[in-house]
Write a protein that holds these residues in place. Structure first.
Motif, PDB file in Angstrom:
ATOM      1  N   LYS A   1       0.834  -1.185   0.000  1.00 29.93           N
ATOM      2  CA  LYS A   1       0.000   0.000   0.000  1.00 29.93           C
ATOM      3  C   LYS A   1       0.877   1.247   0.000  1.00 29.93           C
ATOM      4  O   LYS A   1       2.021   1.218   0.437  1.00 29.93           O
ATOM      5  CB  LYS A   1      -0.926   0.000   1.228  1.00 29.93           C
ATOM      6  CG  LYS A   1      -1.942  -1.135   1.244  1.00 29.93           C
ATOM      7  CD  LYS A   1      -2.839  -1.042   2.472  1.00 29.93           C
ATOM      8  CE  LYS A   1      -3.880  -2.161   2.465  1.00 29.93           C
ATOM      9  NZ  LYS A   1      -4.793  -2.070   3.642  1.00 29.93           N
ATOM     10  N   ILE A   2       0.270   2.331  -0.455  1.00 29.41           N
ATOM     11  CA  ILE A   2       0.969   3.611  -0.510  1.00 29.41           C
ATOM     12  C   ILE A   2       0.673   4.388   0.769  1.00 29.41           C
ATOM     13  O   ILE A   2      -0.495   4.481   1.201  1.00 29.41           O
ATOM     14  CB  ILE A   2       0.511   4.444  -1.719  1.00 29.41           C
ATOM     15  CG1 ILE A   2       0.782   3.683  -3.019  1.00 29.41           C
ATOM     16  CG2 ILE A   2       1.192   5.801  -1.742  1.00 29.41           C
ATOM     17  CD1 ILE A   2       2.245   3.469  -3.302  1.00 29.41           C
ATOM     18  N   MET A   3       1.728   4.922   1.387  1.00 29.07           N
ATOM     19  CA  MET A   3       1.541   5.725   2.586  1.00 29.07           C
ATOM     20  C   MET A   3       1.217   7.173   2.204  1.00 29.07           C
ATOM     21  O   MET A   3       1.919   7.784   1.403  1.00 29.07           O
ATOM     22  CB  MET A   3       2.803   5.713   3.460  1.00 29.07           C
ATOM     23  CG  MET A   3       2.617   6.468   4.784  1.00 29.07           C
ATOM     24  SD  MET A   3       4.127   6.545   5.781  1.00 29.07           S
ATOM     25  CE  MET A   3       5.023   7.841   4.925  1.00 29.07           C
ATOM     26  N   LEU A   4       0.162   7.714   2.814  1.00 32.39           N
ATOM     27  CA  LEU A   4      -0.209   9.112   2.651  1.00 32.39           C
ATOM     28  C   LEU A   4       0.083   9.824   3.967  1.00 32.39           C
ATOM     29  O   LEU A   4      -0.307   9.351   5.049  1.00 32.39           O
ATOM     30  CB  LEU A   4      -1.689   9.254   2.308  1.00 32.39           C
ATOM     31  CG  LEU A   4      -2.231   8.423   1.123  1.00 32.39           C
ATOM     32  CD1 LEU A   4      -3.727   8.676   0.938  1.00 32.39           C
ATOM     33  CD2 LEU A   4      -1.467   8.760  -0.152  1.00 32.39           C
ATOM     34  N   LYS A   5       0.749  10.977   3.874  1.00 32.83           N
ATOM     35  CA  LYS A   5       1.072  11.728   5.080  1.00 32.83           C
ATOM     36  C   LYS A   5       1.079  13.207   4.742  1.00 32.83           C
ATOM     37  O   LYS A   5       1.713  13.628   3.765  1.00 32.83           O
ATOM     38  CB  LYS A   5       2.423  11.304   5.651  1.00 32.83           C
ATOM     39  CG  LYS A   5       2.683  11.825   7.056  1.00 32.83           C
ATOM     40  CD  LYS A   5       3.948  11.185   7.628  1.00 32.83           C
ATOM     41  CE  LYS A   5       4.153  11.588   9.072  1.00 32.83           C
ATOM     42  NZ  LYS A   5       5.344  10.947   9.671  1.00 32.83           N
ATOM     43  N   CYS A   6       0.390  13.987   5.579  1.00 37.04           N
ATOM     44  CA  CYS A   6       0.242  15.409   5.273  1.00 37.04           C
ATOM     45  C   CYS A   6       0.218  16.200   6.587  1.00 37.04           C
ATOM     46  O   CYS A   6      -0.271  15.720   7.612  1.00 37.04           O
ATOM     47  CB  CYS A   6      -1.062  15.624   4.503  1.00 37.04           C
ATOM     48  SG  CYS A   6      -1.316  17.316   3.944  1.00 37.04           S
ATOM     49  N   PHE A   7       0.799  17.421   6.545  1.00 34.40           N
ATOM     50  CA  PHE A   7       0.821  18.302   7.712  1.00 34.40           C
ATOM     51  C   PHE A   7       0.013  19.555   7.407  1.00 34.40           C
ATOM     52  O   PHE A   7       0.211  20.202   6.371  1.00 34.40           O
ATOM     53  CB  PHE A   7       2.254  18.690   8.070  1.00 34.40           C
ATOM     54  CG  PHE A   7       3.084  17.539   8.566  1.00 34.40           C
ATOM     55  CD1 PHE A   7       3.114  17.219   9.911  1.00 34.40           C
ATOM     56  CD2 PHE A   7       3.825  16.772   7.675  1.00 34.40           C
ATOM     57  CE1 PHE A   7       3.879  16.152  10.367  1.00 34.40           C
ATOM     58  CE2 PHE A   7       4.591  15.716   8.126  1.00 34.40           C
ATOM     59  CZ  PHE A   7       4.619  15.393   9.482  1.00 34.40           C
ATOM     60  N   SER A   8      -0.878  19.905   8.352  1.00 32.93           N
ATOM     61  CA  SER A   8      -1.734  21.072   8.169  1.00 32.93           C
ATOM     62  C   SER A   8      -1.218  22.252   8.996  1.00 32.93           C
ATOM     63  O   SER A   8      -0.680  22.067  10.097  1.00 32.93           O
ATOM     64  CB  SER A   8      -3.167  20.753   8.608  1.00 32.93           C
ATOM     65  OG  SER A   8      -3.958  21.924   8.648  1.00 32.93           O
ATOM     66  N   PHE A   9      -1.355  23.456   8.469  1.00 34.87           N
ATOM     67  CA  PHE A   9      -0.988  24.671   9.198  1.00 34.87           C
ATOM     68  C   PHE A   9      -2.238  25.391   9.727  1.00 34.87           C
ATOM     69  O   PHE A   9      -2.168  26.533  10.164  1.00 34.87           O
ATOM     70  CB  PHE A   9      -0.185  25.608   8.286  1.00 34.87           C
ATOM     71  CG  PHE A   9       1.181  25.063   7.955  1.00 34.87           C
ATOM     72  CD1 PHE A   9       2.267  25.340   8.757  1.00 34.87           C
ATOM     73  CD2 PHE A   9       1.360  24.241   6.863  1.00 34.87           C
ATOM     74  CE1 PHE A   9       3.516  24.832   8.471  1.00 34.87           C
ATOM     75  CE2 PHE A   9       2.611  23.724   6.561  1.00 34.87           C
ATOM     76  CZ  PHE A   9       3.691  24.011   7.367  1.00 34.87           C
ATOM     77  N   SER A  10      -3.358  24.712   9.690  1.00 38.13           N
ATOM     78  CA  SER A  10      -4.608  25.286  10.181  1.00 38.13           C
ATOM     79  C   SER A  10      -4.731  25.052  11.687  1.00 38.13           C
ATOM     80  O   SER A  10      -4.095  24.142  12.241  1.00 38.13           O
ATOM     81  CB  SER A  10      -5.799  24.640   9.447  1.00 38.13           C
ATOM     82  OG  SER A  10      -7.014  25.049  10.030  1.00 38.13           O
ATOM     83  N   ASP A  11      -5.553  25.886  12.368  1.00 39.05           N
ATOM     84  CA  ASP A  11      -5.762  25.671  13.798  1.00 39.05           C
ATOM     85  C   ASP A  11      -6.590  24.422  14.065  1.00 39.05           C
ATOM     86  O   ASP A  11      -6.612  23.897  15.175  1.00 39.05           O
ATOM     87  CB  ASP A  11      -6.418  26.893  14.443  1.00 39.05           C
ATOM     88  CG  ASP A  11      -7.725  27.276  13.773  1.00 39.05           C
ATOM     89  OD1 ASP A  11      -8.045  26.683  12.723  1.00 39.05           O
ATOM     90  OD2 ASP A  11      -8.417  28.177  14.286  1.00 39.05           O
ATOM     91  N   ASP A  12      -7.254  23.922  13.035  1.00 41.05           N
ATOM     92  CA  ASP A  12      -7.978  22.651  13.103  1.00 41.05           C
ATOM     93  C   ASP A  12      -7.113  21.615  12.376  1.00 41.05           C
ATOM     94  O   ASP A  12      -6.782  21.776  11.194  1.00 41.05           O
ATOM     95  CB  ASP A  12      -9.337  22.796  12.419  1.00 41.05           C
ATOM     96  CG  ASP A  12     -10.168  21.519  12.492  1.00 41.05           C
ATOM     97  OD1 ASP A  12      -9.609  20.451  12.807  1.00 41.05           O
ATOM     98  OD2 ASP A  12     -11.382  21.598  12.203  1.00 41.05           O
ATOM     99  N   ASP A  13      -6.711  20.547  13.069  1.00 38.94           N
ATOM    100  CA  ASP A  13      -5.763  19.596  12.473  1.00 38.94           C
ATOM    101  C   ASP A  13      -6.436  18.516  11.629  1.00 38.94           C
ATOM    102  O   ASP A  13      -5.814  17.540  11.238  1.00 38.94           O
ATOM    103  CB  ASP A  13      -4.899  18.945  13.546  1.00 38.94           C
ATOM    104  CG  ASP A  13      -5.679  18.081  14.511  1.00 38.94           C
ATOM    105  OD1 ASP A  13      -6.921  18.124  14.456  1.00 38.94           O
ATOM    106  OD2 ASP A  13      -5.048  17.364  15.314  1.00 38.94           O
ATOM    107  N   THR A  14      -7.718  18.694  11.306  1.00 42.69           N
ATOM    108  CA  THR A  14      -8.398  17.735  10.426  1.00 42.69           C
ATOM    109  C   THR A  14      -7.934  17.935   8.985  1.00 42.69           C
ATOM    110  O   THR A  14      -7.817  19.072   8.510  1.00 42.69           O
ATOM    111  CB  THR A  14      -9.922  17.919  10.490  1.00 42.69           C
ATOM    112  OG1 THR A  14     -10.362  17.782  11.833  1.00 42.69           O
ATOM    113  CG2 THR A  14     -10.627  16.890   9.611  1.00 42.69           C
ATOM    114  N   ILE A  15      -7.649  16.848   8.300  1.00 41.64           N
ATOM    115  CA  ILE A  15      -7.257  16.905   6.889  1.00 41.64           C
ATOM    116  C   ILE A  15      -8.032  15.845   6.112  1.00 41.64           C
ATOM    117  O   ILE A  15      -8.602  14.907   6.694  1.00 41.64           O
ATOM    118  CB  ILE A  15      -5.736  16.697   6.687  1.00 41.64           C
ATOM    119  CG1 ILE A  15      -5.309  15.342   7.266  1.00 41.64           C
ATOM    120  CG2 ILE A  15      -4.931  17.833   7.281  1.00 41.64           C
ATOM    121  CD1 ILE A  15      -3.914  14.940   6.889  1.00 41.64           C
TER     122      ILE A  15
END
Length: 712
Positions: A649-663
């Motif tokens: 499987k392919i790993m997905l990883k993302c970092f958010s700069f929003s005050d809400d950490d939902t992505i």
């Protein structure tokens, strides 16, 4: 009178070939103390070292004249009495005797021809010419420099060395007697093969005594002086270094033979102890920082071993972490850090480049000085990124590193961790800048001048980094340090290339800089070693030895370094949480790059409860830029080509700069997959081209394009 006029006419028509009196010389490489490091055969294959008249003992000159041509100072090149005596003796005697004067012998040595009456007449004419154009003392000197002494030894200079390992002026009476006998029949009388040496010596000593050249006691003592029946080998010290000297035709070089031999012994011992770890070779170079001379140069642990003729000092290899101190120096003088300031040691994704620390771990928040002392990879790469057009690449270009011949884009971020090749000599030369106030100065090595006079960092940043490197070694080797005798304060840095192929340690004080490499000339791996495990021992032992000879001093602190109360926070929030006194450079303002807050850093600060959300930085100058940043989609990176089978499987990883950490993730604009910032999500994907997107809670989106391929 008419005969003299005829001679002058013939002398004008057939001038003496003076070039034949000055033969091709062997080359000697000497230290400044006069020690012979290496000798090289003349181009025609002989050992010849011409000497001057004042370098010869008077007894040697008188002995040769007495034995070869006792009426030398009275005849005009030919001795008629000797010719008549030889003529009548050779008519009746069983053994022939010669009648050649020294001048006639020189004439014969000038032009080696078959013996015949015609050639004898030419020889006599040339002898007259020698007597006409040169003084008796000059003729005697010609003879002593041209005379054959057996095999390929010609001249008294070479004979003195190879038979007695001596200079002509230091020969004993017994040695002079032995050398006097050889030219009459050089291959029969040579000292390494002649059986009847004692009788030959007694004959000459008797002549000397009877003619009042030596006293009775000198005669008796010389008769019983031991005879060493051998021909000494030509010296062969520091072979790779002297190869350079011979190529540059250098006669006197700056190598210190005593230090050279100690370094060779220490390096060989340390290298041999690591054979079980597949370390087969080593090299080292020592530079005198004050005079900028290479004073010790070990190209390999054993020149006679397999591949030992390689020169490890000039071979180009990856330097590993040894370049990190230069990044920190640049960061200090550009206001990016102070020694105690915190930096982040967290996963870093720069496109396809994902550097890791040696132990695969991350320390999170760490002081800059500790990051350098522990040789952490992430802080070094990130600081180099913050330096932009004042980075390590520009510094190495300024330093004129010959092997850095590609564009900055070609090397990329890996340059900070040794992602290019450099020789140990150039690397060690580069390190001398720490001892020379940030400047690289012209370096002399084997008669060659590496003509550089360049400032590559400020004297203040050079000093601060040197202090950091000196403190780290003491903390990591505290018990060992106490046990080392005569150990001075030194700066110290290790480096290890990929797969532990190249193991480095660099050490420096005010006076010296030492570079040591261990590894294998064939490029094979060692067994998970580091420069700290291996080459460091050589550095410690040599500096201890150097300090025992003369106490070594440490660097002087520049006037523009001061202690100031500074904020040590890696990223300052609304107020500084961590203030302390630290060394700073006068006139250098502090800089806080907005790039310092990346997705991984934000996630770390929130996880460690250092902040609740990005809004804690609301007063930070970079806050408006940060909240506008798109989410950082770091896996898979843009342009990735992934080889995989059906089960992976392919790993997905993302970092958010929003005050809400939902992505939210989407594949090819399909259904949204909800997740949290920094969390890993694994999905199956088909072969072919795909578009992977990451959407934050404020609808800002980042998209990467990838290609999924089959098995490798």
């Amino acid at each position: 009178m008419s005969l003299f006029v005829i001679f002058l006419i013939l002398d004008f028509l057939y001038p003496l070939d003076r070039d034949k009196l000055y033969r091709l010389q062997s080359q000697k490489v000497l230290t400044k103390k006069g020690e012979v490091l290496r000798m090289g055969l003349s181009r025609d294959g002989f050992w010849r070292f011409d000497v001057k008249s004042d370098e010869l003992p008077e007894l040697l000159k008188k002995s040769v004249i007495l034995f070869e041509d006792r009426y030398f100072y009275y005849h005009f090149g030919v001795n008629p009495y000797s010719i008549l005596r030889a003529f009548f003796h050779n008519l009746t005697g069983k053994k022939t005797i010669g009648a050649s004067t020294l001048s006639m012998q020189i004439a014969r040595m000038m032009k080696r021809k078959k013996r015949s009456y015609k050639n004898k007449i030419i020889e006599i004419f040339n002898a007259f010419q020698l007597e006409w154009h040169f003084s008796k003392d000059e003729i005697l000197l010609f003879y002593l420099n041209l005379a054959p002494y057996g095999g390929n030894i010609e001249g008294i200079g070479a004979a003195s060395y190879f038979y007695f390992k001596s200079k002509p002026k230091d020969l004993t009476i017994a040695q002079i007697a032995l050398l006097t006998t050889i030219p009459k029949n050089p291959n029969l009388n040579r000292l390494d093969s002649q059986k009847n040496l004692h009788a030959k010596r007694r004959k000459v000593l008797s002549l000397m005594y009877k003619n009042h050249l030596i006293s009775k006691s000198q005669n008796l003592r010389s008769r019983i002086e031991p005879i060493i029946k051998k021909r000494f080998k030509a010296p062969f010290y520091a072979p790779q270094y002297t190869n350079i000297a011979l190529k540059n035709k250098a006669k006197i070089v700056n190598l210190d033979l005593q230090i050279q031999l100690f370094l060779e012994k220490t390096l060989k011992k340390a290298s041999n102890a690591l054979k079980k770890f597949d370390v087969k070779n080593a090299a080292a170079v020592l530079i005198d920082n004050e005079n900028m001379n290479v004073i010790a140069y070990v190209g390999s642990k054993d020149f006679k071993s397999p591949l030992g003729q390689n020169d490890g000092v000039r071979a180009v290899r990856s330097p590993g972490s040894t370049l990190k101190p230069f990044i920190y120096a640049l960061a200090l003088e550009n206001g990016l850090i102070t020694p105690k300031q915190n930096v982040f040691d967290l996963p870093l994704y720069a496109g396809f480049y994902e550097p890791e620390n040696f132990d695969k771990k991350f320390m999170g928040l760490v002081r800059a000085e500790e990051a350098l002392q522990y040789s952490l990879n992430i802080p070094a790469v990130e600081l180099n990124m913050f330096l932009e057009n004042k980075s390590l690449y520009e510094m190495l270009k300024t330093a004129q590193i010959s092997s850095l011949d590609k564009s900055k884009e070609f090397y990329g971020h890996s340059l900070a961790l040794g992602g290019f090749g450099i020789s140990l000599l150039e690397l060690t030369h580069l390190y001398t800048a720490f001892s020379n106030k940030g400047r690289i100065l012209p370096l002399r090595v084997g008669g060659k001048l590496v003509d550089k006079n360049i400032s590559i960092m400020s004297k203040e940043s050079a000093y601060l980094v040197s202090e950091i490197l000196s403190q780290g070694i003491r903390s990591r080797f505290s018990e060992f340090w106490e046990s080392m005798e005569n150990m001075p304060k030194i700066g110290f840095k290790t480096g290890t290339s990929a797969d532990s192929k190249d193991l480095y340690t660099i050490g420096f004080s005010k006076k010296y800089t030492l570079g040591v490499w261990m590894g294998n000339f064939d490029g094979s791996k060692t067994k998970d070693l580091t420069g700290l495990d291996t080459a460091s021992e050589v550095v410690f032992e040599l500096f201890s030895y150097l300090n025992s000879k003369k106490q070594l001093q440490w660097l002087e602190k520049p006037k523009n370094i001061q202690k100031s109360l500074v904020c040590l926070d890696a990223i300052k929030k609304n107020t500084c949480k961590n203030k302390d006194y630290d060394f700073t450079i006068k006139g250098v303002g502090r800089k806080y790059p907005c790039k310092r807050l990346r997705g991984q850093v934000l996630a770390f600060l929130m996880k460690e409860k250092m902040i609740t959300s990005i809004n804690d930085f609301s007063r930070h100058i970079c806050y408006p830029r940060w909240i506008e940043k798109k989410p950082a989609l770091i896996s898979p990176y843009d342009g990735a080509e992934i080889f995989m089978d059906k089960e992976r499987k392919i790993m997905l990883k993302c970092f958010s700069f929003s005050d809400d950490d939902t992505i939210y993730f989407s594949i090819d604009d399909g259904d949204l997959i909800e997740s949290k910032s920094s969390q890993e999500v694994f999905v199956k994907m088909q072969k072919g081209s795909h578009k992977v997107s990451c959407l934050d809670a404020n609808s800002k989106k980042s998209t990467n394009h990838i290609i999924i391929k089959g098995d490798l």
